[in-house]
Design an enzyme around this catalytic site. Structure first.
Site, PDB file in Angstrom:
ATOM      1  N   TYR A   1      -2.263  -0.891  10.481  1.00  0.00           N
ATOM      2  CA  TYR A   1      -2.274  -1.075   9.023  1.00  0.00           C
ATOM      3  C   TYR A   1      -0.978  -0.538   8.411  1.00  0.00           C
ATOM      4  CZ  TYR A   1      -3.956  -0.959   4.189  1.00  0.00           C
ATOM      5  OH  TYR A   1      -4.100  -1.157   2.832  1.00  0.00           O
TER       6      TYR A   1
ATOM      7  N   SER B   1       0.862  -1.185   0.000  1.00  0.00           N
ATOM      8  CA  SER B   1       0.000   0.000   0.000  1.00  0.00           C
ATOM      9  C   SER B   1       0.897   1.234   0.000  1.00  0.00           C
ATOM     10  CB  SER B   1      -0.866   0.018   1.267  1.00  0.00           C
ATOM     11  OG  SER B   1      -1.499   1.275   1.447  1.00  0.00           O
TER      12      SER B   1
HETATM   13  N1  LIG Z   1      -8.546  -0.362  -1.457  1.00  0.00           N
HETATM   14  C1  LIG Z   1      -7.492   0.429  -1.266  1.00  0.00           C
HETATM   15  O1  LIG Z   1      -7.575   1.654  -1.272  1.00  0.00           O
HETATM   16  C2  LIG Z   1      -6.139  -0.190  -1.035  1.00  0.00           C
HETATM   17  C3  LIG Z   1      -5.031   0.665  -1.045  1.00  0.00           C
HETATM   18  C4  LIG Z   1      -3.781   0.148  -0.844  1.00  0.00           C
HETATM   19  C5  LIG Z   1      -3.610  -1.213  -0.647  1.00  0.00           C
HETATM   20  N2  LIG Z   1      -4.703  -2.022  -0.623  1.00  0.00           N
HETATM   21  C6  LIG Z   1      -4.464  -3.456  -0.368  1.00  0.00           C
HETATM   22  O2  LIG Z   1      -4.994  -4.199  -1.444  1.00  0.00           O
HETATM   23  C7  LIG Z   1      -5.304  -5.516  -0.990  1.00  0.00           C
HETATM   24  C8  LIG Z   1      -6.711  -5.862  -1.438  1.00  0.00           C
HETATM   25  O3  LIG Z   1      -7.607  -4.974  -0.800  1.00  0.00           O
HETATM   26  P1  LIG Z   1      -8.992  -4.507  -1.454  1.00  0.00           P
HETATM   27  O4  LIG Z   1      -9.058  -3.057  -1.341  1.00  0.00           O
HETATM   28  O5  LIG Z   1      -9.186  -5.150  -2.756  1.00  0.00           O
HETATM   29  O6  LIG Z   1      -9.980  -5.100  -0.332  1.00  0.00           O
HETATM   30  P2  LIG Z   1     -11.263  -6.038  -0.412  1.00  0.00           P
HETATM   31  O7  LIG Z   1     -11.804  -6.051   0.972  1.00  0.00           O
HETATM   32  O8  LIG Z   1     -12.138  -5.657  -1.556  1.00  0.00           O
HETATM   33  O9  LIG Z   1     -10.631  -7.476  -0.748  1.00  0.00           O
HETATM   34  C9  LIG Z   1      -9.853  -8.164   0.183  1.00  0.00           C
HETATM   35  C10 LIG Z   1     -10.083  -9.645  -0.031  1.00  0.00           C
HETATM   36  O10 LIG Z   1      -9.229 -10.359   0.882  1.00  0.00           O
HETATM   37  C11 LIG Z   1      -9.975 -11.414   1.439  1.00  0.00           C
HETATM   38  N3  LIG Z   1      -9.415 -11.815   2.729  1.00  0.00           N
HETATM   39  C12 LIG Z   1      -9.420 -11.132   3.901  1.00  0.00           C
HETATM   40  N4  LIG Z   1      -8.862 -11.864   4.867  1.00  0.00           N
HETATM   41  C13 LIG Z   1      -8.481 -13.034   4.282  1.00  0.00           C
HETATM   42  C14 LIG Z   1      -7.863 -14.211   4.776  1.00  0.00           C
HETATM   43  N5  LIG Z   1      -7.525 -14.346   6.080  1.00  0.00           N
HETATM   44  N6  LIG Z   1      -7.620 -15.221   3.911  1.00  0.00           N
HETATM   45  C15 LIG Z   1      -7.964 -15.111   2.604  1.00  0.00           C
HETATM   46  N7  LIG Z   1      -8.581 -14.038   2.097  1.00  0.00           N
HETATM   47  C16 LIG Z   1      -8.830 -13.001   2.936  1.00  0.00           C
HETATM   48  C17 LIG Z   1     -11.385 -10.868   1.587  1.00  0.00           C
HETATM   49  O11 LIG Z   1     -12.364 -11.902   1.733  1.00  0.00           O
HETATM   50  C18 LIG Z   1     -11.528 -10.068   0.297  1.00  0.00           C
HETATM   51  O12 LIG Z   1     -12.046 -10.864  -0.758  1.00  0.00           O
HETATM   52  C19 LIG Z   1      -5.115  -5.488   0.524  1.00  0.00           C
HETATM   53  O13 LIG Z   1      -3.872  -6.081   0.858  1.00  0.00           O
HETATM   54  C20 LIG Z   1      -5.115  -4.016   0.850  1.00  0.00           C
HETATM   55  O14 LIG Z   1      -4.415  -3.727   2.028  1.00  0.00           O
HETATM   56  C21 LIG Z   1      -5.955  -1.560  -0.813  1.00  0.00           C
END
Ligand SMILES: NC(=O)c1ccc[n+]([C@@H]2O[C@H](COP(=O)([O-])OP(=O)(O)OC[C@H]3O[C@@H](n4cnc5c(N)ncnc54)[C@H](O)[C@@H]3O)[C@@H](O)[C@H]2O)c1
Length: 202
Positions: free
Chosen positions: A149, A136
């Site tokens: 986080y 991130s």
């Molecule tokens: N959305 C943002 O703005 C953003 C920004 C920077 C980084 N990220 C990172 O991107 C990645 C994806 O996030 P997103 O925004 O798509 O979120 P999201 O909540 O849409 O998707 C996350 C997915 O991870 C799964 N998950 C959670 N815990 C789990 C576990 N223990 N085992 C297996 N699966 C699990 C959830 O069921 C979900 O399908 C994350 O690592 C997040 O930190 C997101």
């Protein structure tokens, strides 16, 4: 760009958001994609829609992660790309209980360690493989209002750097994805736009 058709990728957190987009794009490129997620029903739906393989996986479970990697290596094909994308958000500062710090550490950091431990031996045996770590912008700067986080995402960046330095000469390439704000369900956890502000805050 290399022809990706037929190459095998695993994407964790493939049921939603960024992981789902990775699954859909890799499938569109002709890759054989295994989408893994703790939400089995959702990941099976995502996978079925694009001809991918859906698997239930809790990424905090090291032995289950190793079993999935072994199953894919033996029944699907050599893993070309391992995307460690599953992650959770946790709003709050240092006052968060230890249990919450440990929970997010397990999901956001140890899951990458479990996956890399499992996938590196076959990749090193072939002298090729790519690791994609979703960190991130909060892993480069910080995320206001989200101490745990931010710390875990710095940990992911550190692990990716270490892997790149350690295994680069052995044919392993490493990428670290550091997005700012992406409109996914995860953001419901954060207050307002803390993740977005990470990009402008030291
Ligand atoms: N959305 C943002 O703005 C953003 C920004 C920077 C980084 N990220 C990172 O991107 C990645 C994806 O996030 P997103 O925004 O798509 O979120 P999201 O909540 O849409 O998707 C996350 C997915 O991870 C799964 N998950 C959670 N815990 C789990 C576990 N223990 N085992 C297996 N699966 C699990 C959830 O069921 C979900 O399908 C994350 O690592 C997040 O930190 C997101």
């Amino acid at each position: 760009m290399d022809d990706l058709s037929g190459r095998v990728a695993i994407v964790t957190g493939g049921a939603s958001g960024i992981g789902r987009a990775l699954v859909e794009r890799f499938a569109a490129e002709g890759m054989t994609v295994v989408a893994a997620d703790i939400d089995g029903a959702a990941v099976n739906g995502v996978a079925a829609a694009v001809g991918a393989i859906g698997r239930l996986l809790d990424v905090t479970d090291g032995p289950a992660t190793a079993r999935l990697v072994e199953e894919v290596e033996t029944s699907v094909g050599p893993i070309e790309l391992m995307c460690m994308n599953a992650g959770i958000a946790s709003a709050g500062g240092v006052e968060l209980p230890d249990a919450e710090w440990r929970r997010i550490w397990d999901v956001n950091v140890m899951s990458h360690v479990h996956a890399v431990r499992a996938v590196l031996p076959p990749m090193l045996g072939r002298g090729r493989g790519h690791l994609l770590h979703t960190a991130s912008a909060a892993g480069l700067l910080t995320s206001i209002g989200a101490a745990a986080y931010s710390v875990t995402k710095h940990g992911v960046v550190a692990l990716a750097e270490w892997l790149a330095v350690t295994y680069g000469d052995a044919g392993i390439t490493v990428s670290c994805l550091c997005p700012q704000f992406v409109a996914t369900p995860m953001l419901e956890v954060f207050d307002a736009d803390s993740e977005m502000r990470a990009g402008s805050t030291a």
